[in-house]
Each structure stands twice: as C-alpha cells, then as structure tokens.
Design a protein around this motif. Structure first.
Motif, PDB file in Angstrom:
ATOM      1  N   VAL A  37       0.844  -1.196   0.000  1.00 56.55           N
ATOM      2  CA  VAL A  37       0.000   0.000   0.000  1.00 56.55           C
ATOM      3  C   VAL A  37       0.881   1.248   0.000  1.00 56.55           C
ATOM      4  O   VAL A  37       2.090   1.186   0.210  1.00 56.55           O
ATOM      5  N   SER A  38       0.243   2.376  -0.230  1.00 51.49           N
ATOM      6  CA  SER A  38       0.803   3.676   0.124  1.00 51.49           C
ATOM      7  C   SER A  38      -0.278   4.398   0.902  1.00 51.49           C
ATOM      8  O   SER A  38      -1.451   4.384   0.508  1.00 51.49           O
ATOM      9  N   ARG A  39       0.097   5.021   1.995  1.00 49.72           N
ATOM     10  CA  ARG A  39      -0.891   5.768   2.780  1.00 49.72           C
ATOM     11  C   ARG A  39      -1.408   6.984   2.018  1.00 49.72           C
ATOM     12  O   ARG A  39      -2.444   7.555   2.379  1.00 49.72           O
ATOM     13  N   ALA A  40      -0.715   7.382   0.962  1.00 52.03           N
ATOM     14  CA  ALA A  40      -1.146   8.532   0.176  1.00 52.03           C
ATOM     15  C   ALA A  40      -2.362   8.217  -0.675  1.00 52.03           C
ATOM     16  O   ALA A  40      -3.164   9.097  -0.972  1.00 52.03           O
ATOM     17  N   CYS A  41      -2.504   6.969  -1.085  1.00 52.53           N
ATOM     18  CA  CYS A  41      -3.481   6.585  -2.096  1.00 52.53           C
ATOM     19  C   CYS A  41      -4.833   6.251  -1.478  1.00 52.53           C
ATOM     20  O   CYS A  41      -4.918   5.399  -0.581  1.00 52.53           O
ATOM     21  N   PRO A  42      -5.930   6.860  -1.950  1.00 53.01           N
ATOM     22  CA  PRO A  42      -7.241   6.568  -1.366  1.00 53.01           C
ATOM     23  C   PRO A  42      -7.702   5.150  -1.608  1.00 53.01           C
ATOM     24  O   PRO A  42      -8.404   4.558  -0.781  1.00 53.01           O
TER      25      PRO A  42
END
Length: 333
Positions: A37-42
């Motif tokens: 994941v990336s925490r930036a991506c919704p």
C-alpha cells in the motif's frame, strides 16, 4: 482521456482472487501474501482500514511504499536501503514484471504479492476489500465487525456504485479534466452527489444500516482528502468539506473511530498529490495547511444512534511498526 477532454481511469486490473477454496490458484493462507500500500493513495487506504478493522494484520502482512512515485512505479524508500525487507525489491514494478514481463498497465496500489514467487496476485482494489471480509473470515479477530453482511450487500453495492462514479472517481474527473465542459460536468455531478449523501446521512449515522460497512470505508477515504487536496488541487471548490455540516460531522465521527483516523497520514497525502501531479502543480510546492486539529472536534453524531462495530468491538492499538508518524496526523501531534 476521452474525446472532449473527459478523464477516463484505466480500470484494466489483475483480477485474480485469493479465495477460501483457492479456485483461482491462490488459496487464503495466513502469512503467504504481502499487501502493498501507500498511505497517500485513497484506493490503498481502503485496504489499510478494512485490514485493521477485521484484525488481519498477522494473516496478511503489509508493506508501505513511500508517498511519491515516478513513471515506473511506487518505491520502498521508507525502508532501510530502499528495499522492502520481505520481498527484497526496490520498486513495486518488479513484482508486476515477475507476474507479467513488460507489464504495460498501471502499476497501482493496493497490490497483493505472493511472497514465495514474488509475483503480484491482484491489484483489483474494489474486490480486495470485499474478499478480506468474505474470504478471509476464519482469520478475522474476535469481535471483528461485519463490514459486508450478506443481507445488506445489494444496498451496499448500490451505494458504492454511485459513490465511486460521482465522488471517489469524480474528484479525479474534475482534477484531470482536459476541457472546461468536462470539468463542469464532473464538478456538478460531484457536488450533486455530495448533497445527496448529506441528505442520506442527516438522519442516519452510517450509509447502510446502523453500523459501519464497506460503504462508509469507501466514502471516508475521499472525504478525508477533500480539504487537504481535492478542494484546491483538483478545483473541487464549491465548498470545503468543513463547510458541509452533515458530511463534516460524519467524516469526523469516522476519523475518531479506531481503525480510521489512526491510519491516515496527511503528510503523505499532500506530498503525493502536490509533488507527483506536476502537470497540475508545476512548482511542486506543498501547501502548509489546512489546520488538522479540527478533525478531533465534537461531531455529535452519536445522538443518531447506531453501533459502530455492531455486536463486535473496536480494534486494539496500532502495532508500532504500522503507526502513522507523529505530526502526520492530529491523533499523534
């Protein structure tokens, strides 16, 4: 981009599923897979929230990519040496190429990687969270909520469909519009749908029934980015979320619910959008605001009733290695 300048998302995902019966060749097996994941991506944030609410941390370990990427892919620059310590790769692209050499579609998160082979199994983000609820159930924590209960699935699916079209993807249709008309169409549909959601939530604490479901998770990940990114960066500026009383209270209620706000990294969110989208923000300047402390303000939504976790319980504290860094969220300031 469609003719006329309308933004069109590339939805050609790898749709292989990890299921209880292994019918696609990938059975549910704790510890075998890695959720990237990336925490930036919704879209990835949905998976982070659902995984935490259901207590799948041990069964489905997680890798967190950095908040920015180039044309090649997301990178593991947050890890020592810039490599994921389990997969041993610097770029998520390597796992896609292991699955399909020369892979030419979007290298997106969330993605689930088969650790023994190093190959991506799926990046089909809508199905990933549904399968976490339906296929990984034997590994849910005790007291896990029913996020996709069978009796409510038709209504959840119907809400999700319109929210995706007009809100989740709607902000992108406005932000990446290539003509004034396509922007105006997306802008109108977005705020018409937000008005519809405000009416729906005026007398109901949650979107479907009296507990949190998959529908709330999907709406939340857009709302939590609205004032920080979409209002200015994507020109979704009829109102800020904080100027829409019902939705603002609803979003704060969820943010303050364990499993939601404790997964949100506003620093990563802002750096991703303002640094990666240089066609929209050529200077690469990341805004200092908005003030995040208001996310902890009173929302008074409990007066509407409802039980966030149904007959279940909240998730426990976030594991230290997965905690959002102090200063990246008002919960850790």
């Amino acid at each position: 981009m469609k003719p006329g300048g309308a933004y069109s998302r590339d939805s050609r995902y790898i749709t292989t599923r990890i299921t209880a019966d292994g019918r696609d060749g990938f059975p549910v097996e704790p510890g075998r897979y890695r959720l990237v994941v990336s925490r930036a991506c919704p879209w990835a944030s949905r998976a982070v929230i659902v995984r935490r609410l259901l207590g799948l941390e041990r069964a489905l370990p997680m890798a967190i990519a950095g908040p920015t990427h180039d044309e090649r892919s997301w990178t593991f620059d947050l890890d020592p040496g810039g490599r994921d310590p389990v997969l041993g790769i610097e770029r998520l692209q390597e796992a896609y190429f292991a699955r399909e050499p020369g892979y030419e579609r979007g290298i997106t998160v969330p993605a689930i990687v088969d650790v023994p082979t190093g190959r991506v199994v799926t990046n089909d983000f809508p199905q990933i969270t549904i399968d976490m609820s339906a296929e990984w159930e034997p590994y849910h924590r005790e007291g896990a909520p029913a996020l996709y209960p069978p009796a409510s699935r038709p209504e959840i699916d119907a809400v999700n469909e319109v929210v995706y079209k007009d809100v989740n993807n709607g902000v992108y249709r406005a932000g990446f519009a290539g003509s004034q008309k396509s922007y105006a169409d997306a802008y109108r549909q977005l705020f018409d749908r937000l008005d519809w959601l405000s009416q729906r939530l005026e007398r109901s604490r949650y979107l479907v029934g009296d507990t949190i479901t998959e529908a709330d998770v999907r709406l939340f990940t857009t709302l939590v980015r609205f004032d920080a990114v979409y209002h200015g960066h994507f020109k979704c500026n009829r109102q800020k979320l904080s100027e829409m009383p019902v939705l603002w209270a609803y979003a704060r209620d969820l943010f303050q619910t364990p499993g939601f706000g404790d997964t949100v990294d506003f620093d990563h969110i802002k750096r991703h959008y303002y640094l990666v989208h240089r066609d929209i923000n050529p200077t690469g300047i990341v805004p200092a605001g908005p003030d995040l402390s208001d996310w902890l303000g009173s929302h008074d939504r409990a007066a509407l009733g409802g039980r966030p976790f149904g007959t279940g319980t909240p998730p426990g504290p976030t594991a230290p290695e997965e905690a959002v860094p102090a200063g990246h969220t008002p919960l850790t300031v």
